[in-house]
Design a protein around this motif. Sequence first.
Motif, PDB file in Angstrom:
ATOM      1  N   MET A 242       0.839  -1.101   0.082  1.00 54.11           N
ATOM      2  CA  MET A 242      -0.094  -0.091   0.196  1.00 54.11           C
ATOM      3  C   MET A 242       0.961   1.349  -0.094  1.00 54.11           C
ATOM      4  O   MET A 242       1.842   1.452   0.703  1.00 54.11           O
ATOM      5  CB  MET A 242      -0.804  -0.008   1.234  1.00 54.11           C
ATOM      6  CG  MET A 242      -1.937  -1.131   1.460  1.00 54.11           C
ATOM      7  SD  MET A 242      -3.059  -1.051  -0.153  1.00 54.11           S
ATOM      8  CE  MET A 242      -4.105  -2.188   0.522  1.00 54.11           C
ATOM      9  N   ASN A 243       0.328   2.399  -0.677  1.00 50.33           N
ATOM     10  CA  ASN A 243       0.796   3.801  -0.423  1.00 50.33           C
ATOM     11  C   ASN A 243       2.074   3.913  -0.910  1.00 50.33           C
ATOM     12  O   ASN A 243       3.109   4.428  -0.308  1.00 50.33           O
ATOM     13  CB  ASN A 243       0.550   4.024   1.060  1.00 50.33           C
ATOM     14  CG  ASN A 243      -0.565   4.383   1.605  1.00 50.33           C
ATOM     15  OD1 ASN A 243      -1.583   4.839   1.026  1.00 50.33           O
ATOM     16  ND2 ASN A 243      -0.932   3.706   2.713  1.00 50.33           N
ATOM     17  N   ILE A 244       2.353   3.373  -2.028  1.00 51.33           N
ATOM     18  CA  ILE A 244       3.752   3.580  -2.664  1.00 51.33           C
ATOM     19  C   ILE A 244       3.578   4.746  -3.457  1.00 51.33           C
ATOM     20  O   ILE A 244       2.915   5.008  -4.394  1.00 51.33           O
ATOM     21  CB  ILE A 244       3.993   2.095  -3.833  1.00 51.33           C
ATOM     22  CG1 ILE A 244       3.964   0.959  -3.102  1.00 51.33           C
ATOM     23  CG2 ILE A 244       5.317   2.632  -4.630  1.00 51.33           C
ATOM     24  CD1 ILE A 244       3.927  -0.386  -3.731  1.00 51.33           C
ATOM     25  N   GLN A 245       4.439   5.758  -3.229  1.00 50.84           N
ATOM     26  CA  GLN A 245       4.340   6.973  -3.726  1.00 50.84           C
ATOM     27  C   GLN A 245       4.905   7.026  -5.172  1.00 50.84           C
ATOM     28  O   GLN A 245       5.919   6.355  -5.580  1.00 50.84           O
ATOM     29  CB  GLN A 245       5.291   8.035  -2.841  1.00 50.84           C
ATOM     30  CG  GLN A 245       4.694   8.285  -1.440  1.00 50.84           C
ATOM     31  CD  GLN A 245       5.370   9.573  -0.710  1.00 50.84           C
ATOM     32  OE1 GLN A 245       6.911   9.549  -0.758  1.00 50.84           O
ATOM     33  NE2 GLN A 245       4.705  10.461  -0.233  1.00 50.84           N
ATOM     34  N   PHE A 246       4.376   8.092  -6.139  1.00 50.85           N
ATOM     35  CA  PHE A 246       4.838   8.059  -7.287  1.00 50.85           C
ATOM     36  C   PHE A 246       4.705   9.572  -7.729  1.00 50.85           C
ATOM     37  O   PHE A 246       3.954  10.304  -7.393  1.00 50.85           O
ATOM     38  CB  PHE A 246       4.046   7.187  -8.050  1.00 50.85           C
ATOM     39  CG  PHE A 246       2.886   7.867  -8.763  1.00 50.85           C
ATOM     40  CD1 PHE A 246       2.601   8.474 -10.013  1.00 50.85           C
ATOM     41  CD2 PHE A 246       1.697   7.452  -7.906  1.00 50.85           C
ATOM     42  CE1 PHE A 246       1.494   9.083 -10.365  1.00 50.85           C
ATOM     43  CE2 PHE A 246       0.433   7.771  -8.450  1.00 50.85           C
ATOM     44  CZ  PHE A 246       0.318   8.442  -9.507  1.00 50.85           C
ATOM     45  N   TRP A 247       5.457   9.985  -8.765  1.00 48.73           N
ATOM     46  CA  TRP A 247       5.312  11.240  -9.318  1.00 48.73           C
ATOM     47  C   TRP A 247       5.386  10.900 -10.936  1.00 48.73           C
ATOM     48  O   TRP A 247       6.011   9.897 -11.347  1.00 48.73           O
ATOM     49  CB  TRP A 247       6.628  12.305  -9.100  1.00 48.73           C
ATOM     50  CG  TRP A 247       6.280  12.745  -7.814  1.00 48.73           C
ATOM     51  CD1 TRP A 247       6.640  12.200  -6.588  1.00 48.73           C
ATOM     52  CD2 TRP A 247       5.920  14.071  -7.513  1.00 48.73           C
ATOM     53  NE1 TRP A 247       6.406  13.359  -5.701  1.00 48.73           N
ATOM     54  CE2 TRP A 247       5.896  14.275  -6.086  1.00 48.73           C
ATOM     55  CE3 TRP A 247       5.591  15.410  -8.375  1.00 48.73           C
ATOM     56  CZ2 TRP A 247       5.596  15.646  -5.826  1.00 48.73           C
ATOM     57  CZ3 TRP A 247       5.015  16.299  -7.878  1.00 48.73           C
ATOM     58  CH2 TRP A 247       5.165  16.696  -6.575  1.00 48.73           C
ATOM     59  N   SER A 248       4.685  11.626 -11.885  1.00 50.73           N
ATOM     60  CA  SER A 248       4.786  11.517 -12.842  1.00 50.73           C
ATOM     61  C   SER A 248       4.243  12.756 -13.665  1.00 50.73           C
ATOM     62  O   SER A 248       4.203  13.885 -13.062  1.00 50.73           O
ATOM     63  CB  SER A 248       3.474  10.469 -13.602  1.00 50.73           C
ATOM     64  OG  SER A 248       3.720  10.168 -14.796  1.00 50.73           O
ATOM     65  N   MET A 249       4.322  12.901 -15.112  1.00 49.12           N
ATOM     66  CA  MET A 249       4.367  14.071 -15.890  1.00 49.12           C
ATOM     67  C   MET A 249       3.238  13.833 -16.903  1.00 49.12           C
ATOM     68  O   MET A 249       3.149  12.816 -17.489  1.00 49.12           O
ATOM     69  CB  MET A 249       5.515  14.485 -16.664  1.00 49.12           C
ATOM     70  CG  MET A 249       5.424  15.761 -17.302  1.00 49.12           C
ATOM     71  SD  MET A 249       5.206  17.120 -16.329  1.00 49.12           S
ATOM     72  CE  MET A 249       6.996  17.459 -15.891  1.00 49.12           C
ATOM     73  N   CYS A 250       2.137  14.542 -16.778  1.00 46.19           N
ATOM     74  CA  CYS A 250       0.956  14.593 -17.925  1.00 46.19           C
ATOM     75  C   CYS A 250       1.518  14.721 -19.101  1.00 46.19           C
ATOM     76  O   CYS A 250       1.961  15.946 -19.457  1.00 46.19           O
ATOM     77  CB  CYS A 250      -0.251  15.420 -17.507  1.00 46.19           C
ATOM     78  SG  CYS A 250      -1.379  15.585 -18.879  1.00 46.19           S
ATOM     79  N   GLU A 251       1.151  13.920 -20.117  1.00 43.78           N
ATOM     80  CA  GLU A 251       1.833  14.003 -21.348  1.00 43.78           C
ATOM     81  C   GLU A 251       1.030  14.868 -22.359  1.00 43.78           C
ATOM     82  O   GLU A 251       1.447  15.391 -23.210  1.00 43.78           O
ATOM     83  CB  GLU A 251       1.999  12.669 -22.024  1.00 43.78           C
ATOM     84  CG  GLU A 251       0.758  12.003 -22.587  1.00 43.78           C
ATOM     85  CD  GLU A 251       0.776  10.706 -23.380  1.00 43.78           C
ATOM     86  OE1 GLU A 251      -0.065  10.415 -24.327  1.00 43.78           O
ATOM     87  OE2 GLU A 251       1.709   9.953 -23.172  1.00 43.78           O
ATOM     88  N   HIS A 252      -0.169  15.301 -21.745  1.00 44.78           N
ATOM     89  CA  HIS A 252      -1.059  16.165 -22.480  1.00 44.78           C
ATOM     90  C   HIS A 252      -0.843  17.783 -22.466  1.00 44.78           C
ATOM     91  O   HIS A 252      -0.860  18.531 -23.057  1.00 44.78           O
ATOM     92  CB  HIS A 252      -2.474  16.107 -22.278  1.00 44.78           C
ATOM     93  CG  HIS A 252      -3.228  14.582 -22.503  1.00 44.78           C
ATOM     94  ND1 HIS A 252      -4.081  13.914 -21.851  1.00 44.78           N
ATOM     95  CD2 HIS A 252      -2.494  13.720 -23.564  1.00 44.78           C
ATOM     96  CE1 HIS A 252      -4.405  13.046 -22.443  1.00 44.78           C
ATOM     97  NE2 HIS A 252      -3.287  12.513 -23.378  1.00 44.78           N
ATOM     98  N   HIS A 253       0.020  17.839 -21.032  1.00 44.79           N
ATOM     99  CA  HIS A 253       0.054  19.318 -20.645  1.00 44.79           C
ATOM    100  C   HIS A 253       1.437  19.762 -20.210  1.00 44.79           C
ATOM    101  O   HIS A 253       1.972  20.720 -19.806  1.00 44.79           O
ATOM    102  CB  HIS A 253      -0.961  19.676 -19.726  1.00 44.79           C
ATOM    103  CG  HIS A 253      -2.364  19.719 -20.021  1.00 44.79           C
ATOM    104  ND1 HIS A 253      -3.120  18.515 -19.533  1.00 44.79           N
ATOM    105  CD2 HIS A 253      -3.175  20.370 -20.661  1.00 44.79           C
ATOM    106  CE1 HIS A 253      -4.502  18.775 -20.106  1.00 44.79           C
ATOM    107  NE2 HIS A 253      -4.186  19.947 -20.792  1.00 44.79           N
ATOM    108  N   LEU A 254       2.218  18.590 -20.078  1.00 45.52           N
ATOM    109  CA  LEU A 254       3.663  18.702 -19.490  1.00 45.52           C
ATOM    110  C   LEU A 254       3.725  19.156 -17.865  1.00 45.52           C
ATOM    111  O   LEU A 254       4.558  20.023 -17.568  1.00 45.52           O
ATOM    112  CB  LEU A 254       4.584  19.491 -20.144  1.00 45.52           C
ATOM    113  CG  LEU A 254       4.832  18.526 -21.741  1.00 45.52           C
ATOM    114  CD1 LEU A 254       5.923  19.483 -22.462  1.00 45.52           C
ATOM    115  CD2 LEU A 254       4.978  17.068 -21.621  1.00 45.52           C
ATOM    116  N   LEU A 255       2.424  18.790 -17.237  1.00 46.23           N
ATOM    117  CA  LEU A 255       2.168  19.263 -15.866  1.00 46.23           C
ATOM    118  C   LEU A 255       2.430  18.028 -14.972  1.00 46.23           C
ATOM    119  O   LEU A 255       1.702  17.033 -15.266  1.00 46.23           O
ATOM    120  CB  LEU A 255       1.176  19.953 -15.635  1.00 46.23           C
ATOM    121  CG  LEU A 255       1.061  21.555 -16.427  1.00 46.23           C
ATOM    122  CD1 LEU A 255      -0.392  21.912 -16.235  1.00 46.23           C
ATOM    123  CD2 LEU A 255       1.930  22.226 -15.681  1.00 46.23           C
ATOM    124  N   PRO A 256       2.930  18.173 -13.711  1.00 40.56           N
ATOM    125  CA  PRO A 256       2.967  16.706 -12.893  1.00 40.56           C
ATOM    126  C   PRO A 256       1.570  16.440 -12.542  1.00 40.56           C
ATOM    127  O   PRO A 256       0.764  17.054 -12.224  1.00 40.56           O
ATOM    128  CB  PRO A 256       3.881  17.739 -11.658  1.00 40.56           C
ATOM    129  CG  PRO A 256       4.598  18.844 -12.170  1.00 40.56           C
ATOM    130  CD  PRO A 256       3.544  19.389 -13.162  1.00 40.56           C
TER     131      PRO A 256
END
Length: 425
Positions: free
Chosen positions: A305-319
Amino acid sequence: MNLLDEEHFNVEIENGMKNGCLDLPFELQPETIAIQEAVKVILKGLGEDINREGIKKTPFRVAKALRQGTRGYKQKVKDFVQSALFPETGLADGQAGGVGGLVVIRDLDHYSYCESCLLPFRVKCHIGYVPSGGRVLGLSKFSRVADVFAKRLQEPQRLAGEICSALQHWVEPSGVAVVLQCSHPHFPGFVELTVTSGSGGFEDESSELWCEFLSLLKFKLRRDVSMKDWCPFVIENSSKEADSGMVSAVVSILKALGEDPSRKELVSTPTRFLKWMMKFQYVNFEMKLNRFDYNLKERRLSCEMNIQFWSMCEHHLLPFYGVVHIGYFCDDGPKALERSLVESVVKFYGFKLQVQERMTRQIAETLSPQVSGDIIVVAEAEHTCMISRGIEKFGSSTATVAVLGRFSSDLSVRTKFLESIQKTD
């Protein structure tokens, strides 16, 4: 610097009118085209195919988001304030009762773009003022004034000062106090900073008026982070040189937004922005699967549970960012999947240009062979593209689910896992 200078608050758009740019459709305006071309250069530098379905419209979406997110350069405070000053008797001397006429507006949510790295940061704005001159300002206009300055490339202390000075200048109260609680993204969490600004009766932060204001805010000021620690990308050092073509592309974006890339605060911004973007560079994943070598028999439900992640929206280049929960079956011995290995898969699929639905499915498909095909993956995330542009919906979140094997056909085990997520909140 004289913050009360009217020109400091009002960025004129006469040049655009003279050039006829404002008569053109948004997609044909030179600024939009310049940003689109720059984004294409950046995407290519990240190893992306700019003609890939789902990303080929990204340059336009980014241009729209950036121009909307910096619209404050073309807005005037007086346009919001002058028509919203209302007469109120008993306020001629700035006094109106037991607390000196203090008015407090709390929890105004805004987003701004960090001038040091171009990442959006969240702002919770609180304003206190003492009306004077027999008039008050319509309460909704405080958020409008704050937004004028939030929708520019900013840093927290200057943002607080500009909001404070603008209200003092245009409303002419006995005093204005501004408190900003700012949150800057930085994997795996955020940098939190609180800044203040005061004018008139609020110039002395040890005064009784400030004490009354702070007591009504119902929280204690945090001073554990200083301005020099505000943007993590200013602190971090990197020996890797940024691609000159990509740097030039970011410089052209700054110009298209109406900024001066040679301004001292912006000189290193392109490099810092690209340093963040390169975290999401396209990489072939096949080389990374050799670490997994598990063969198990189905027994009991096991969870990570609760594995942190960060990503970048490929539609807007916003996190976008959040947590991932994973369920699978294993025998009574040690867990089939070590958490560190699961975290590496989540991190990898997060650190690329993504959409949440695809990321969730990719995590499930990658881990499925290691757990005999039975797996459920739930990703919960907040998207800055939902709250720093468009509808600007604060407090919203998105959950996506991917199920394979028994979890796709057995409602009871799927429900059991989903209920276990609720217990971890």
